[in-house]
Design a protein around this motif. Structure first.
Motif: not given
Length: 250
Positions: A189-202
């Motif tokens: 939805k336009s009022t929604g969100s995607v929550i992503m959790v990740e390790h990074l290549r850092d």
């Protein structure tokens, strides 16, 4: 269903799923020890190589224990500052790559909401030995649906929150990541969100996993993928130095 994690379950999972890496590492370590006995080579060089191997074998386990067993990751306290709502009208989607440790926890946190769980694992495309082993012991949330990464079987603008928790790095090509995120954008939805959790290549993850940090992707790579998929925001919050929480809106 209440999911109670066993002591050191996180680090034991890492050992189990990546046991091929540790078998090769122990074989190499044995060869190093044996060669030092048979051949007269520099004690300094021997010490450097030996310590490097020991570091490479133990540091990933120490960091994994910290992140997955002691940091409170599975308590989801890191989610509180996002102020997500729980109601009968809230649609939540949790998408995994064949290993699901979070769906029952999410349902406990959002008991009123409707939770759907999808699994995009494709044995021909996602060939990492660790994820193949993880699937064999994964909990399966009721009515989990198998999907392909470029087709989420939901209507446009129908989902409030999409959780992508330590899963999307299993999509190895940038093109497939963008197509998958485009589908997330479509159903969100336009009022929604995607929550992503990740390790990074850092750097912190290089210190933790040495060459293994290449299994993850950089913040720049993720930002580019979300932008190409049509998302208007890409906000990062650090959860420990080794994990990032990303909150993106359409």
């Amino acid at each position: 269903m209440e999911v109670k994690r066993k002591p050191f379950q996180g680090v034991l999972n890492i050992l189990s799923f990546n046991r091929h890496f540790y078998v090769f590492g122990l074989v190499a370590l044995t060869l190093i020890l044996t060669s030092h006995i048979l051949f007269n080579w520099s004690n300094v060089l021997y010490s450097i190589i030996l310590l490097s191997f020991i570091y490479g074998l133990t540091m990933p386990l120490i960091v994994s224990a910290y992140v997955y067993d002691f940091s409170g990751y599975y308590n989801f306290n890191w989610l509180k500052n996002l102020n997500l709502t729980d109601s009968k009208d809230t649609q939540i989607l949790n998408i995994n790559a064949g290993f699901d440790e979070t769906s029952f926890i999410i349902k406990n946190l959002f008991p009123e909401s409707d939770l759907k769980v999808f699994d995009f694992y494709n044995s021909k495309q996602h060939t990492e030995p660790a994820i193949i082993r993880a699937r064999k012991v994964s909990l399966v949330y009721p009515n989990t649906q198998q999907i392909i990464s470029n087709a989420i079987p939901l209507k446009d603008n129908s989902v409030d929150y999409i959780f992508l928790l330590s899963a999307v790095h299993e999509i190895r090509t940038q093109e497939e990541k963008v197509q998958f995120l485009k589908e997330c954008h479509r159903v969100c939805k336009s009022t929604g969100s995607v929550i992503m959790v990740e390790h990074l290549r850092d750097f912190p993850n290089f210190v933790a996993f040495s060459i293994g940090f290449t299994h993850f992707f950089s913040k720049k790579t993720w930002k580019k993928a979300f932008k190409e998929a049509g998302f208007s925001s890409f906000n990062e919050t650090k959860f420990t130095p080794f994990m990032s929480v990303f909150n993106s809106c359409p």
